[in-house]
Scaffold this motif. Structure first.
Motif, PDB file in Angstrom:
ATOM      1  N   ASN A 164      43.066  44.760  28.908  1.00 49.46           N
ATOM      2  CA  ASN A 164      44.431  44.943  28.390  1.00 49.46           C
ATOM      3  C   ASN A 164      45.500  44.593  29.426  1.00 49.46           C
ATOM      4  O   ASN A 164      46.394  45.390  29.727  1.00 49.46           O
ATOM      5  N   LEU A 165      45.401  43.393  29.951  1.00 48.02           N
ATOM      6  CA  LEU A 165      46.361  42.909  30.941  1.00 48.02           C
ATOM      7  C   LEU A 165      47.588  42.327  30.242  1.00 48.02           C
ATOM      8  O   LEU A 165      47.477  41.455  29.382  1.00 48.02           O
ATOM      9  N   ASN A 166      48.764  42.814  30.625  1.00 48.11           N
ATOM     10  CA  ASN A 166      50.029  42.294  30.106  1.00 48.11           C
ATOM     11  C   ASN A 166      50.902  41.871  31.274  1.00 48.11           C
ATOM     12  O   ASN A 166      50.860  42.465  32.352  1.00 48.11           O
ATOM     13  N   PHE A 167      51.705  40.844  31.039  1.00 49.58           N
ATOM     14  CA  PHE A 167      52.645  40.419  32.077  1.00 49.58           C
ATOM     15  C   PHE A 167      53.807  39.690  31.423  1.00 49.58           C
ATOM     16  O   PHE A 167      53.629  38.931  30.466  1.00 49.58           O
ATOM     17  N   GLU A 168      55.007  39.935  31.958  1.00 50.01           N
ATOM     18  CA  GLU A 168      56.190  39.241  31.451  1.00 50.01           C
ATOM     19  C   GLU A 168      57.208  39.094  32.570  1.00 50.01           C
ATOM     20  O   GLU A 168      57.346  39.957  33.433  1.00 50.01           O
ATOM     21  N   PHE A 169      57.891  37.956  32.569  1.00 54.25           N
ATOM     22  CA  PHE A 169      59.017  37.764  33.478  1.00 54.25           C
ATOM     23  C   PHE A 169      60.270  38.372  32.864  1.00 54.25           C
ATOM     24  O   PHE A 169      61.102  38.943  33.562  1.00 54.25           O
ATOM     25  N   LEU A 187      44.793  37.495  39.637  1.00 55.55           N
ATOM     26  CA  LEU A 187      43.456  37.803  40.149  1.00 55.55           C
ATOM     27  C   LEU A 187      43.429  37.816  41.671  1.00 55.55           C
ATOM     28  O   LEU A 187      42.729  38.639  42.276  1.00 55.55           O
ATOM     29  N   ILE A 188      44.179  36.907  42.292  1.00 56.23           N
ATOM     30  CA  ILE A 188      44.154  36.849  43.762  1.00 56.23           C
ATOM     31  C   ILE A 188      45.298  37.633  44.397  1.00 56.23           C
ATOM     32  O   ILE A 188      45.482  37.601  45.610  1.00 56.23           O
ATOM     33  N   GLY A 189      46.085  38.331  43.570  1.00 56.00           N
ATOM     34  CA  GLY A 189      47.099  39.231  44.097  1.00 56.00           C
ATOM     35  C   GLY A 189      48.428  38.607  44.432  1.00 56.00           C
ATOM     36  O   GLY A 189      49.315  39.296  44.951  1.00 56.00           O
ATOM     37  N   SER A 190      48.621  37.306  44.162  1.00 59.95           N
ATOM     38  CA  SER A 190      49.918  36.702  44.473  1.00 59.95           C
ATOM     39  C   SER A 190      50.987  37.117  43.463  1.00 59.95           C
ATOM     40  O   SER A 190      52.176  37.035  43.739  1.00 59.95           O
ATOM     41  N   ILE A 191      50.561  37.543  42.263  1.00 58.28           N
ATOM     42  CA  ILE A 191      51.431  38.247  41.321  1.00 58.28           C
ATOM     43  C   ILE A 191      50.840  39.644  41.158  1.00 58.28           C
ATOM     44  O   ILE A 191      49.660  39.766  40.820  1.00 58.28           O
ATOM     45  N   PRO A 192      51.576  40.704  41.404  1.00 60.99           N
ATOM     46  CA  PRO A 192      51.009  42.059  41.388  1.00 60.99           C
ATOM     47  C   PRO A 192      50.499  42.473  40.003  1.00 60.99           C
ATOM     48  O   PRO A 192      51.124  42.176  38.981  1.00 60.99           O
ATOM     49  N   ASP A 193      49.365  43.152  40.000  1.00 57.80           N
ATOM     50  CA  ASP A 193      48.839  43.782  38.786  1.00 57.80           C
ATOM     51  C   ASP A 193      49.234  45.256  38.837  1.00 57.80           C
ATOM     52  O   ASP A 193      48.483  46.103  39.316  1.00 57.80           O
ATOM     53  N   GLU A 194      50.412  45.557  38.342  1.00 56.14           N
ATOM     54  CA  GLU A 194      50.958  46.911  38.481  1.00 56.14           C
ATOM     55  C   GLU A 194      50.278  47.922  37.567  1.00 56.14           C
ATOM     56  O   GLU A 194      50.347  49.129  37.809  1.00 56.14           O
ATOM     57  N   SER A 195      49.599  47.456  36.530  1.00 49.44           N
ATOM     58  CA  SER A 195      48.965  48.382  35.582  1.00 49.44           C
ATOM     59  C   SER A 195      47.513  48.698  35.933  1.00 49.44           C
ATOM     60  O   SER A 195      46.892  49.549  35.302  1.00 49.44           O
ATOM     61  N   GLY A 196      46.962  47.999  36.937  1.00 49.01           N
ATOM     62  CA  GLY A 196      45.564  48.244  37.306  1.00 49.01           C
ATOM     63  C   GLY A 196      44.581  47.773  36.255  1.00 49.01           C
ATOM     64  O   GLY A 196      43.494  48.339  36.111  1.00 49.01           O
ATOM     65  N   ALA A 197      44.933  46.687  35.553  1.00 50.90           N
ATOM     66  CA  ALA A 197      44.080  46.184  34.475  1.00 50.90           C
ATOM     67  C   ALA A 197      42.939  45.305  34.978  1.00 50.90           C
ATOM     68  O   ALA A 197      42.012  45.013  34.236  1.00 50.90           O
ATOM     69  N   ILE A 198      43.010  44.884  36.250  1.00 51.31           N
ATOM     70  CA  ILE A 198      42.013  43.950  36.795  1.00 51.31           C
ATOM     71  C   ILE A 198      41.105  44.672  37.785  1.00 51.31           C
ATOM     72  O   ILE A 198      41.567  45.402  38.665  1.00 51.31           O
ATOM     73  N   ARG A 199      39.805  44.439  37.637  1.00 54.14           N
ATOM     74  CA  ARG A 199      38.820  44.910  38.603  1.00 54.14           C
ATOM     75  C   ARG A 199      37.957  43.725  39.025  1.00 54.14           C
ATOM     76  O   ARG A 199      37.488  42.953  38.180  1.00 54.14           O
ATOM     77  N   ILE A 200      37.770  43.558  40.338  1.00 51.70           N
ATOM     78  CA  ILE A 200      36.898  42.525  40.883  1.00 51.70           C
ATOM     79  C   ILE A 200      35.902  43.212  41.817  1.00 51.70           C
ATOM     80  O   ILE A 200      36.298  44.031  42.643  1.00 51.70           O
ATOM     81  N   PHE A 201      34.623  42.880  41.667  1.00 50.39           N
ATOM     82  CA  PHE A 201      33.559  43.562  42.406  1.00 50.39           C
ATOM     83  C   PHE A 201      33.638  45.070  42.183  1.00 50.39           C
ATOM     84  O   PHE A 201      33.414  45.870  43.100  1.00 50.39           O
ATOM     85  N   ASP A 202      34.041  45.448  40.963  1.00 52.89           N
ATOM     86  CA  ASP A 202      34.139  46.848  40.550  1.00 52.89           C
ATOM     87  C   ASP A 202      35.181  47.633  41.345  1.00 52.89           C
ATOM     88  O   ASP A 202      35.065  48.848  41.516  1.00 52.89           O
ATOM     89  N   LYS A 203      36.212  46.934  41.831  1.00 58.70           N
ATOM     90  CA  LYS A 203      37.301  47.593  42.550  1.00 58.70           C
ATOM     91  C   LYS A 203      38.643  47.150  41.978  1.00 58.70           C
ATOM     92  O   LYS A 203      38.801  45.984  41.597  1.00 58.70           O
ATOM     93  N   ASN A 204      39.606  48.062  41.948  1.00 57.61           N
ATOM     94  CA  ASN A 204      40.974  47.663  41.635  1.00 57.61           C
ATOM     95  C   ASN A 204      41.488  46.767  42.754  1.00 57.61           C
ATOM     96  O   ASN A 204      41.056  46.888  43.915  1.00 57.61           O
ATOM     97  N   LEU A 205      42.440  45.905  42.439  1.00 55.20           N
ATOM     98  CA  LEU A 205      42.930  44.959  43.442  1.00 55.20           C
ATOM     99  C   LEU A 205      43.564  45.666  44.634  1.00 55.20           C
ATOM    100  O   LEU A 205      43.499  45.172  45.762  1.00 55.20           O
TER     101      LEU A 205
END
Length: 300
Positions: free
Chosen positions: A9-14, A51-69
């Motif tokens: 449930n990742l959302n993003f808007e400018f 995914l690589i953190g250059s745009i912040p995931d403020e909602s914590g919707a992304i996990r990589i290697f089972d970790k939040n960014l």
């Protein structure tokens, strides 16, 4: 850990008037080549930058290697190689010297530069100045840079964009080799559907910021493999009324009819019926590919 990347449930808007990503959810299995497919402007690059953190995931919707960014970075970059947009080079330096700059910044031994140059088959060209590299060579060197430090995950945004057919083939063979021989999980975006179809094991299709399909190639085939079956036969028009309406028969030309079937058994039953009606069938093929499926899935 079954999934290297998990997005829920990742959302993003400018701006509120124009959301870029809308409830994106997908899972990237470990050891897969995952194609993230969509037209230009669909939301691929924005997702990958998050995914690589250059745009912040403020909602914590992304996990990589089972970790939040927030837990993963910056140490997580040691396990991830990424190529977003176009890599920058020092044109007055050689390919070897460009790699050496990055390896020293990351405190990696020179042996890593040797290893990745052999992997991307640029060892013989290592002393050539970057301004003499072809576009395909530059793209392979870019991928070599992402491979420094033996990452477990590659995130590649449009790595075959702008390449000629031979360059595309080289990159495709390289990525398949890395996946099979090195065990690297690859998350790759593209709008070149026919090219990407030849290498991926799983995929997600994004359109206007929304996921339209996600799953394995096998899942997609099961959904769409029987939608565009073309039967080649002599005097096709005279057999149109012999085909039940459930097959949605469509006359293509004097020697071919296109049908839709629910299964292989349905196709076999229709072929038997037509043969009993003295039809001279000379060809049966699926006229659809990933590009057709893509158009079907994303059409409004």
């Amino acid at each position: 850990m079954k999934n290297v990347i998990q997005i829920q449930n990742l959302n993003f808007e400018f701006t509120r008037e124009k959301p870029i990503l809308k409830n994106i959810s997908l899972s990237v299995p470990k050891g897969s080549i995952f194609g993230f497919l969509g037209a230009n402007g669909a939301g691929k690059s924005t997702t990958m930058k998050m995914l690589i953190g250059s745009i912040p995931d403020e909602s914590g919707a992304i996990r990589i290697f089972d970790k939040n960014l927030s837990e993963l970075y910056p140490q997580g970059f040691n396990k991830i190689g990424s190529l977003i947009d176009t890599a920058a080079f020092y044109d007055h330096l050689s390919g070897w010297e460009n790699l050496l700059v990055i390896s020293r910044l990351r405190n990696l031994p020179e042996s890593e530069c040797v290893r990745v140059l052999y992997l991307v088959e640029l060892w013989e060209s290592r002393n050539m100045k970057m301004k003499r590299y072809s576009l395909g060579m530059k793209q392979r060197l870019s991928i070599a840079m992402t491979l420094l430090g033996k990452p477990d995950l590659l995130i590649l945004d449009e790595p075959v964009n702008g390449l000629d057919p031979n360059g595309m083939l080289e990159i495709r063979e390289l990525l398949v080799k890395l996946n099979r021989e090195e065990g690297v999980t690859i998350f790759i975006s593209s709008h070149l559907l026919q090219e990407i179809e030849k290498m991926i094991t799983h995929l997600a299709i994004i359109s206007h910021g929304e996921i339209r399909f996600t799953g394995s190639i096998k899942d997609l085939n099961e959904l769409y493999r029987y939608d565009h079956i073309r039967i080649g036969l002599a005097n096709a028009e005279q057999f149109m009324d012999k085909i039940p309406e459930t097959y949605s028969p469509k006359l293509i030309d004097s020697a071919s009819i296109e049908i839709t079937a629910e299964s292989k058994d349905n196709i076999a039953a229709l072929v038997r019926k037509l043969v009993l009606e003295d039809a001279e069938i000379f060809e049966i093929k699926n006229s659809a590919g990933l590009e057709d499926w893509f158009m079907e899935i994303t059409k409004n």
